[in-house]
Enzyme design. Structure first.
Site, PDB file in Angstrom:
ATOM      1  N   ARG A  47       0.837  -1.210   0.000  1.00  0.00           N
ATOM      2  CA  ARG A  47       0.000   0.000   0.000  1.00  0.00           C
ATOM      3  C   ARG A  47       0.866   1.253   0.000  1.00  0.00           C
ATOM      4  NH1 ARG A  47      -1.423   2.003   4.557  1.00  0.00           N
ATOM      5  NH2 ARG A  47      -1.974   0.047   5.560  1.00  0.00           N
ATOM      6  N   TYR A  99     -16.334  17.219 -15.933  1.00  0.00           N
ATOM      7  CA  TYR A  99     -16.696  15.822 -15.713  1.00  0.00           C
ATOM      8  C   TYR A  99     -17.682  15.727 -14.530  1.00  0.00           C
ATOM      9  CZ  TYR A  99     -16.455  10.924 -14.580  1.00  0.00           C
ATOM     10  OH  TYR A  99     -16.794   9.635 -14.307  1.00  0.00           O
ATOM     11  N   ASP A 171      -7.590  18.925 -14.548  1.00  0.00           N
ATOM     12  CA  ASP A 171      -7.924  17.565 -14.960  1.00  0.00           C
ATOM     13  C   ASP A 171      -7.559  17.455 -16.437  1.00  0.00           C
ATOM     14  OD1 ASP A 171      -9.151  15.267 -15.954  1.00  0.00           O
ATOM     15  OD2 ASP A 171     -10.832  15.392 -14.554  1.00  0.00           O
ATOM     16  N   LYS A 195      -8.601   6.291 -19.224  1.00  0.00           N
ATOM     17  CA  LYS A 195      -8.955   6.783 -20.556  1.00  0.00           C
ATOM     18  C   LYS A 195      -7.754   6.638 -21.497  1.00  0.00           C
ATOM     19  CE  LYS A 195     -12.675   7.690 -18.274  1.00  0.00           C
ATOM     20  NZ  LYS A 195     -13.001   8.999 -17.727  1.00  0.00           N
TER      21      LYS A 195
HETATM   22  C1  LIG Z   1     -13.473   9.481 -16.541  1.00  0.00           C
HETATM   23  C2  LIG Z   1     -13.059  10.794 -16.050  1.00  0.00           C
HETATM   24  C3  LIG Z   1     -12.788  10.997 -14.691  1.00  0.00           C
HETATM   25  C4  LIG Z   1     -12.987   9.916 -13.628  1.00  0.00           C
HETATM   26  O1  LIG Z   1     -12.124   8.863 -13.772  1.00  0.00           O
HETATM   27  P1  LIG Z   1     -12.422   7.367 -13.221  1.00  0.00           P
HETATM   28  O2  LIG Z   1     -11.193   6.635 -13.598  1.00  0.00           O
HETATM   29  O3  LIG Z   1     -13.664   6.914 -13.919  1.00  0.00           O
HETATM   30  O4  LIG Z   1     -12.627   7.487 -11.763  1.00  0.00           O
HETATM   31  C5  LIG Z   1     -12.364  12.248 -14.291  1.00  0.00           C
HETATM   32  N1  LIG Z   1     -12.232  13.259 -15.173  1.00  0.00           N
HETATM   33  C6  LIG Z   1     -12.488  13.103 -16.495  1.00  0.00           C
HETATM   34  C7  LIG Z   1     -12.330  14.268 -17.420  1.00  0.00           C
HETATM   35  C8  LIG Z   1     -12.916  11.873 -16.970  1.00  0.00           C
HETATM   36  O5  LIG Z   1     -13.189  11.727 -18.281  1.00  0.00           O
END
Ligand SMILES: *Cc1c(COP(=O)(O)O)cnc(C)c1O
Length: 371
Positions: A47, A99, A171, A195
């Protein structure tokens, strides 16, 4: 080193015990101590740190040009680690459009926890400036924004944040490689590695990359260890495998999306195309300054509203109707029905993640679906 070379080599070591070129997946949860009771190889318990996570974090810090990175079990766990690095009572400025999961987390988890927040249109710097307060500690940005690809000027937002003694986070899930927020003065970058970075729709994860390894990053590191939302070694290994080809994939995603956006913009049944690579797009000029390419995400509004949009998605053969993005296969989604009733998301809007198929096949598929 150039970004393609960094992507291949950052965090890579040939395994000393076997000579394996592809790093072994170290499933061990615990690591042997030295005779003196020390940890001669740097690891004690999984961890806290483990070899596969360490390699991923090194590579992510290198790709974003940061000093340090912390990997998490999901993008939202990474987001939460940034919010939790603040203190109850601190004020956060977040985008009105972004998001929906991150904005819901702020509203439903962190407002009850004690943060205060305002949600503003960050594409309008005057609005943002007017919304800053003495107790503003974080400006959270997302550019291009989900789902209408609004462009926020990262350099200006970072300046506004620093002017009031706040940090600026971005982000960058939608534009890894082609946009490097830390280069524009942003303090912290967050990714959902689920992603583009993983890139194959087969592993969930998140990462925070910080410009400096200072107090802020140490609070995020503490959260990683003590709140414990860590990724499994195998997930780190898969994510790092995806990352090795990321610069080349981003190039192809961007080229394909530009071609698809150009086709859609000329189609009589399409009312509007949101893609920052199009010269007609409101954010194009800023995007051109802060992005090297425009990534593979776009959205468009079809004539006829909700039913027409759902029917178009139903008639595609290559595009898969699914949420998420950044994989090799193209996805299409009626966004308003996933985010719930938001006055910000038009009912006729379809969001597309443009994959790595041949662009002419994608265009033919959309031409057929639009009729
Ligand atoms: C998918 C996404 C998230 C969240 O990510 P997870 O891996 O699903 O928790 C945050 N910000 C953006 C822009 C996203 O497309």
């Amino acid at each position: 080193m150039r970004i393609e070379t960094l992507a291949v080599h950052a965090g890579h070591v040939v395994d000393v015990s076997s000579g394996a070129v592809s790093a072994p997946i170290q499933l061990s949860t615990t690591f042997e101590r030295g005779v003196e009771g020390d940890y001669p190889r740097g690891y004690s318990y999984s961890r806290s740190d483990n070899p596969n996570r360490h390699a991923l974090e090194e590579a992510m810090a290198a790709l974003e040009g940061g000093a340090a990175a912390a990997a998490f079990g999901s993008g939202l766990a990474a987001t939460a680690a940034v919010f939790q690095a603040l203190h109850p009572g601190d004020h956060v400025l977040a985008p009105a459009e972004g998001y929906h999961g991150a904005l819901r987390q702020l509203r439903e988890v962190f407002l009850p926890w004690g943060l205060r927040a305002d949600f503003v249109d960050m594409t309008d710097l005057g609005v943002l400036r007017a919304a800053t307060r003495q107790d503003t500690k974080l400006i959270w940005t997302e550019t291009p924004s989900n789902p209408q690809l609004g462009i926020t000027d990262l350099g200006e937002v970072a300046r506004i944040a620093h002017g009031v003694g706040a940090i600026c986070a971005c982000d960058n899930t939608w534009s890894p490689i082609v946009q490097r927020p830390l280069d524009h003065g942003v303090d912290v970058v967050v990714h959902s590695t689920t992603k583009y970075i993983g890139g194959h729709c087969d592993v969930t994860g998140g990462v925070v990359v910080a410009r400096e390894d200072g107090d802020l990053f140490q609070r995020i590191r503490l959260n990683q260890n003590l709140v414990g939302g860590v990724p499994a070694p195998f997930d780190c290994w898969l994510t790092l495998r995806g990352l090795r080809t990321l610069p080349w994939r981003m190039r192809a995603h961007s080229e394909n999306a530009f071609k698809v956006a150009t086709f859609l913009a000329a189609h009589p049944r399409v009312l509007r195309v949101n893609y920052p690579g199009l010269a007609s797009n409101a954010g194009h000029e800023i995007a051109e300054r802060q992005m090297q390419a425009f990534s593979g995400m776009l959205s468009f509004e079809v004539e006829g509203g909700r039913d027409a949009a759902i029917a178009v998605a139903a008639r595609t053969h290559l595009f898969i109707r699914a949420t998420s993005l950044g994989g090799v296969e193209s996805l299409i989604e009626h966004r308003a029905s996933i985010t719930g009733e938001s006055p910000l998301t038009p009912q006729g809007l379809l969001r597309a993640s443009i994959g790595l198929e041949h662009p002419d096949d994608l265009i033919e598929d959309l031409a057929h679906a639009l009729g």
